[in-house]
Design a protein around this motif. Sequence first.
Motif, PDB file in Angstrom:
ATOM      1  N   ASP A 258      15.823 -11.764 -23.156  1.00 58.79           N
ATOM      2  CA  ASP A 258      17.491 -11.480 -22.822  1.00 58.79           C
ATOM      3  C   ASP A 258      17.345  -9.893 -23.182  1.00 58.79           C
ATOM      4  O   ASP A 258      17.440  -9.112 -23.208  1.00 58.79           O
ATOM      5  CB  ASP A 258      18.203 -12.237 -23.947  1.00 58.79           C
ATOM      6  CG  ASP A 258      19.304 -12.174 -23.678  1.00 58.79           C
ATOM      7  OD1 ASP A 258      19.541 -11.199 -22.986  1.00 58.79           O
ATOM      8  OD2 ASP A 258      20.319 -13.054 -24.005  1.00 58.79           O
ATOM      9  N   PRO A 259      18.220  -9.352 -21.550  1.00 60.31           N
ATOM     10  CA  PRO A 259      18.251  -8.388 -21.094  1.00 60.31           C
ATOM     11  C   PRO A 259      19.695  -7.510 -21.656  1.00 60.31           C
ATOM     12  O   PRO A 259      19.786  -6.449 -22.026  1.00 60.31           O
ATOM     13  CB  PRO A 259      18.131  -8.161 -19.909  1.00 60.31           C
ATOM     14  CG  PRO A 259      19.449  -9.853 -19.624  1.00 60.31           C
ATOM     15  CD  PRO A 259      18.557 -10.936 -20.361  1.00 60.31           C
ATOM     16  N   ASP A 293      18.016  -8.500 -14.623  1.00 62.92           N
ATOM     17  CA  ASP A 293      18.705  -7.987 -14.732  1.00 62.92           C
ATOM     18  C   ASP A 293      19.838  -8.050 -15.743  1.00 62.92           C
ATOM     19  O   ASP A 293      20.041  -8.702 -16.255  1.00 62.92           O
ATOM     20  CB  ASP A 293      19.325  -6.667 -13.331  1.00 62.92           C
ATOM     21  CG  ASP A 293      18.592  -6.823 -11.805  1.00 62.92           C
ATOM     22  OD1 ASP A 293      17.169  -5.872 -12.559  1.00 62.92           O
ATOM     23  OD2 ASP A 293      18.194  -7.032 -11.118  1.00 62.92           O
ATOM     24  N   PRO A 294      20.624  -6.968 -16.244  1.00 64.33           N
ATOM     25  CA  PRO A 294      21.350  -7.331 -17.359  1.00 64.33           C
ATOM     26  C   PRO A 294      22.167  -7.615 -16.760  1.00 64.33           C
ATOM     27  O   PRO A 294      22.566  -7.942 -15.758  1.00 64.33           O
ATOM     28  CB  PRO A 294      21.891  -5.738 -17.976  1.00 64.33           C
ATOM     29  CG  PRO A 294      21.344  -4.690 -16.943  1.00 64.33           C
ATOM     30  CD  PRO A 294      20.296  -5.446 -16.579  1.00 64.33           C
ATOM     31  N   PRO A 295      23.662  -8.440 -17.437  1.00 65.91           N
ATOM     32  CA  PRO A 295      24.644  -9.318 -16.824  1.00 65.91           C
ATOM     33  C   PRO A 295      25.708  -8.369 -17.021  1.00 65.91           C
ATOM     34  O   PRO A 295      25.386  -6.607 -17.711  1.00 65.91           O
ATOM     35  CB  PRO A 295      25.218  -9.962 -17.697  1.00 65.91           C
ATOM     36  CG  PRO A 295      24.895  -9.487 -18.616  1.00 65.91           C
ATOM     37  CD  PRO A 295      23.390  -8.984 -18.937  1.00 65.91           C
ATOM     38  N   GLY A 316      21.734 -11.960 -17.676  1.00 63.70           N
ATOM     39  CA  GLY A 316      20.577 -12.105 -17.232  1.00 63.70           C
ATOM     40  C   GLY A 316      20.868 -12.855 -15.880  1.00 63.70           C
ATOM     41  O   GLY A 316      20.710 -13.922 -16.323  1.00 63.70           O
ATOM     42  N   HIS A 332      20.315 -17.672 -12.724  1.00 61.65           N
ATOM     43  CA  HIS A 332      19.939 -17.175 -14.129  1.00 61.65           C
ATOM     44  C   HIS A 332      17.792 -17.912 -14.597  1.00 61.65           C
ATOM     45  O   HIS A 332      17.690 -17.644 -15.658  1.00 61.65           O
ATOM     46  CB  HIS A 332      20.380 -17.740 -15.285  1.00 61.65           C
ATOM     47  CG  HIS A 332      22.221 -17.841 -15.238  1.00 61.65           C
ATOM     48  ND1 HIS A 332      22.315 -16.206 -15.284  1.00 61.65           N
ATOM     49  CD2 HIS A 332      23.094 -18.760 -15.146  1.00 61.65           C
ATOM     50  CE1 HIS A 332      23.898 -15.800 -14.888  1.00 61.65           C
ATOM     51  NE2 HIS A 332      24.016 -17.210 -14.895  1.00 61.65           N
ATOM     52  N   ASP A 348      17.851 -15.404 -20.917  1.00 57.46           N
ATOM     53  CA  ASP A 348      18.756 -16.123 -21.715  1.00 57.46           C
ATOM     54  C   ASP A 348      17.917 -16.335 -22.805  1.00 57.46           C
ATOM     55  O   ASP A 348      17.117 -16.981 -22.973  1.00 57.46           O
ATOM     56  CB  ASP A 348      19.926 -16.839 -21.396  1.00 57.46           C
ATOM     57  CG  ASP A 348      20.668 -16.406 -22.838  1.00 57.46           C
ATOM     58  OD1 ASP A 348      21.805 -15.013 -23.378  1.00 57.46           O
ATOM     59  OD2 ASP A 348      20.969 -17.572 -23.649  1.00 57.46           O
TER      60      ASP A 348
END
Length: 433
Positions: A258-259, A293-295, A316, A332, A348
Motif C-alpha cells: 500500500d503506497p 503509485d499513490p492514489p 494505489g 489496482h 492496497d
Amino acid sequence: MLRRRIIFAPARDKPFPLAALIAAAALYAAVELAAALAAGFFLWGRAEALLFLALRPWLLLIAPFLVARYPAADRLLFYAAALFLAAASETLLLLGLGASDPWPQMLRGLAGGAALLLLFEIVFQLGRRVLGRWGRAILALALAFLFLTPFGLRGYDLIVLGSTERKAAEVRPDLMLMTALPIIWGEKGAFDPASRPAEAYTALQREFRVRPLDVLDKASLGSGRLLLLAQPRALAPEELVELDDWVRRGGRALIMTDPALVWPTELALGDSRRPPPIGLLDPILTHWGIRVDPPADRALAVEERASRRLAMAAPGTVTTTNPNCRVEPDRHLARCRIGKGEVILLADADLLHDSLWAAPGDAGAQRHQRRADNPLVVADLLDELAGIGRARADGDVQWISHNAPRGRALLLAALPLLAAFGFAGAIRLRRRR
C-alpha cells in the motif's frame, strides 16, 4: 339482576370484512417494505431479505393490536395474508435486483413470522384474561424490552438465519504469511489482555493453515509454495534475493503493498509496532518491472469482483513494463509471471482492517452482517495462485450490482400490493352494488 347481566356481558367479536382484511394485509406489507427502504436497504447493498426480516418482529408486535377486536379465525387469516404479501413483494424486489435464489430466505422469513405471531396471540390472549384491559399493552412493552436484550430474538434468528456457527473449510492449504499489519496478535501485541487477532486473520485461518513468518530465507520459504506478503517491514537485501529466487523457482505469492496506508492506530508516531505507512517493496518490484503509485485522493473504493464486494481505502495504482504482467482495468491489481512462479500484486493493504468489511459488534464478521467480502477476496486470489477452486467457509453474500435496475425492481415489488388493494376495492364495490 337479569338486566345487569345483559349490560355487562362481553360483546361478541365482529367479523373482519374481507375487503378490509385484504387491504389491511397489503398495508402491512407496504409498511414493512417502506420501513426497510427507509432504513437503508440500498445503502446496505444486499440482494437479500435480511433487513426486512430484522424489522419484521417489531412490526408484527403492533399487528395484534390492530385486529384485536376481530374473531380468531379472521385474525389468523389477516396474519397469513400479511406475511404472504410481504414475502411476495420483497422476493420480487430481490429478483429484480438480481438475486439468484431468494426462496430459502423467503420461506425462513414466513416460518419465523408465523412463530412470532403464534407467540403474540397466546401471550396477548392470556394477558387480556389475566391482567384485564391493559394486559396486551403491558405484555407488548415487556416483549419489546425482551427483544432489546441479546437473547430476546435468539429463537427467531435461529429460524430465519439458520446456524451462524463459523466452521473451518474442509480442505485448508498451507499458507505462509509475512506482514507488519497488527492482524495476528492485535496492535499492542500478544501480552496485552485487550489484544486479539483481527477478524480478517481468523477468516483466513478458516480457509488456510496459516504459518506466520518472521524472516524470508531458504529455511522458511523452502517448505511452502503459497505466500501472502501483506505490507511487510523493510526486507533485508538477502531476504529480497531469497524471495526472488523462491518465486522464480515456482513459488506463488499474493503481495499486498500500500503506497498510502490509512490504517487507524492508537500507537504514537515512531512506535516500531506501527505498520509502515508506505509500501517498502520497491526494490524487488522495480526488479520485476512493476511500479505502484499513490492514489490521487484517499477516498474509499468499493469494487465488484465476480460475485464479491471488495472495499479498499485509498488504493494505489499499478503500472508495469514487464510483458509478462497483466494489469486489470481498475489498475489496482496485476498478475505477473516471474520465471516459473506467479505473483498477484494488489495495491492496497487497508482492506484487511476489519472496519472496512465487518459490521460493528461481536457478530459483525458473520455472513449475515458483514458489509464486504475482503477476506474472501484475498482467499479467492490465493486459491487462484494455488490452482484450486472451492467454496468459502464463511458463505457467499448476494450483493446488489451497481447497474441493477432499481426502478424496475421497485415496480415489481409494488405489483402484489397494488393487486391486493385493487382486489379489496373490487370486493367492496361489488358489495355496495
